[in-house]
Design a protein around this motif. Structure first.
Motif, PDB file in Angstrom:
ATOM      1  N   PRO A  79      -4.859   2.178  -0.767  1.00 38.54           N
ATOM      2  CA  PRO A  79      -4.113   1.870   0.468  1.00 38.54           C
ATOM      3  C   PRO A  79      -2.598   2.030   0.368  1.00 38.54           C
ATOM      4  O   PRO A  79      -2.007   2.699   1.238  1.00 38.54           O
ATOM      5  N   PRO A  80      -1.932   1.502  -0.654  1.00 36.73           N
ATOM      6  CA  PRO A  80      -0.477   1.707  -0.677  1.00 36.73           C
ATOM      7  C   PRO A  80      -0.075   3.160  -0.948  1.00 36.73           C
ATOM      8  O   PRO A  80       0.989   3.603  -0.520  1.00 36.73           O
ATOM      9  N   ILE A  81      -0.941   3.915  -1.614  1.00 35.67           N
ATOM     10  CA  ILE A  81      -0.648   5.331  -1.861  1.00 35.67           C
ATOM     11  C   ILE A  81      -0.719   6.100  -0.544  1.00 35.67           C
ATOM     12  O   ILE A  81       0.144   6.938  -0.260  1.00 35.67           O
ATOM     13  N   PHE A  82      -1.725   5.813   0.275  1.00 42.07           N
ATOM     14  CA  PHE A  82      -1.809   6.444   1.596  1.00 42.07           C
ATOM     15  C   PHE A  82      -0.532   6.203   2.387  1.00 42.07           C
ATOM     16  O   PHE A  82      -0.032   7.097   3.071  1.00 42.07           O
ATOM     17  N   ARG A  83       0.008   4.995   2.312  1.00 43.78           N
ATOM     18  CA  ARG A  83       1.221   4.657   3.058  1.00 43.78           C
ATOM     19  C   ARG A  83       2.446   5.332   2.442  1.00 43.78           C
ATOM     20  O   ARG A  83       3.287   5.885   3.160  1.00 43.78           O
ATOM     21  N   ARG A  84       2.569   5.277   1.128  1.00 43.53           N
ATOM     22  CA  ARG A  84       3.750   5.799   0.422  1.00 43.53           C
ATOM     23  C   ARG A  84       3.972   7.278   0.718  1.00 43.53           C
ATOM     24  O   ARG A  84       5.103   7.725   0.876  1.00 43.53           O
ATOM     25  N   TYR A  85       2.888   8.043   0.791  1.00 41.89           N
ATOM     26  CA  TYR A  85       3.023   9.489   0.978  1.00 41.89           C
ATOM     27  C   TYR A  85       2.882   9.934   2.430  1.00 41.89           C
ATOM     28  O   TYR A  85       2.881  11.125   2.708  1.00 41.89           O
ATOM     29  N   GLY A  86       2.769   8.992   3.341  1.00 44.01           N
ATOM     30  CA  GLY A  86       2.747   9.323   4.756  1.00 44.01           C
ATOM     31  C   GLY A  86       1.417   9.835   5.288  1.00 44.01           C
ATOM     32  O   GLY A  86       1.368  10.357   6.409  1.00 44.01           O
ATOM     33  N   CYS A  87       0.360   9.697   4.533  1.00 49.21           N
ATOM     34  CA  CYS A  87      -0.961  10.157   4.986  1.00 49.21           C
ATOM     35  C   CYS A  87      -1.336   9.496   6.310  1.00 49.21           C
ATOM     36  O   CYS A  87      -1.989  10.113   7.154  1.00 49.21           O
ATOM     37  N   VAL A  88      -0.912   8.241   6.470  1.00 45.20           N
ATOM     38  CA  VAL A  88      -1.272   7.458   7.655  1.00 45.20           C
ATOM     39  C   VAL A  88      -0.638   8.011   8.932  1.00 45.20           C
ATOM     40  O   VAL A  88      -1.117   7.744  10.026  1.00 45.20           O
ATOM     41  N   GLY A  89       0.421   8.783   8.805  1.00 45.50           N
ATOM     42  CA  GLY A  89       1.076   9.353   9.975  1.00 45.50           C
ATOM     43  C   GLY A  89       0.319  10.526  10.569  1.00 45.50           C
ATOM     44  O   GLY A  89       0.451  10.818  11.760  1.00 45.50           O
TER      45      GLY A  89
END
Length: 108
Positions: A24-34
């Motif tokens: 989860p924090p990796i998805f956020r850190r690299y902007g995957c969630v956008g």
């Protein structure tokens, strides 16, 4: 149901060599969630890239690569290796981080 979930998580981690709890924090850190909608990740409701759900049931990754754990990891690190015109950018995700993301995606 919880027992089946734990088994699915364990299989995903064994296939990828990753730890899905770290994703989860990796998805956020690299902007995957956008760009992507990712089940179970708060705020991951992007509409630019594909929905990252049920990936373990798909035959291909990005429509071009056989769906294997190694190909998924390689796709996450550098999708242009498989599809030079991919809209997904090289994000800077390391192979180790990509293994955690792949584990999460295969489990969900």
């Amino acid at each position: 149901m919880a027992k089946a979930r734990l088994k699915q998580d364990a299989v995903a981690e064994a296939l990828t060599g990753g730890d899905l709890s770290l994703a989860p924090p990796i998805f956020r850190r690299y902007g995957c969630v956008g760009c992507h909608t990712i089940p179970g990740i708060a705020g991951a409701d992007g509409k630019v890239g594909g929905r990252l759900v049920g990936l373990s049931d798909q035959v291909y990754i990005g429509g071009v690569a056989n769906n294997t754990a190694d190909n998924l990891v390689a796709w996450i690190v550098l999708p242009q290796r498989f599809s030079p015109n991919s809209a997904m950018p090289a994000t800077g995700v390391t192979e180790s981080e990509a293994r955690h993301l792949a584990a999460y995606l295969y489990a969900h």
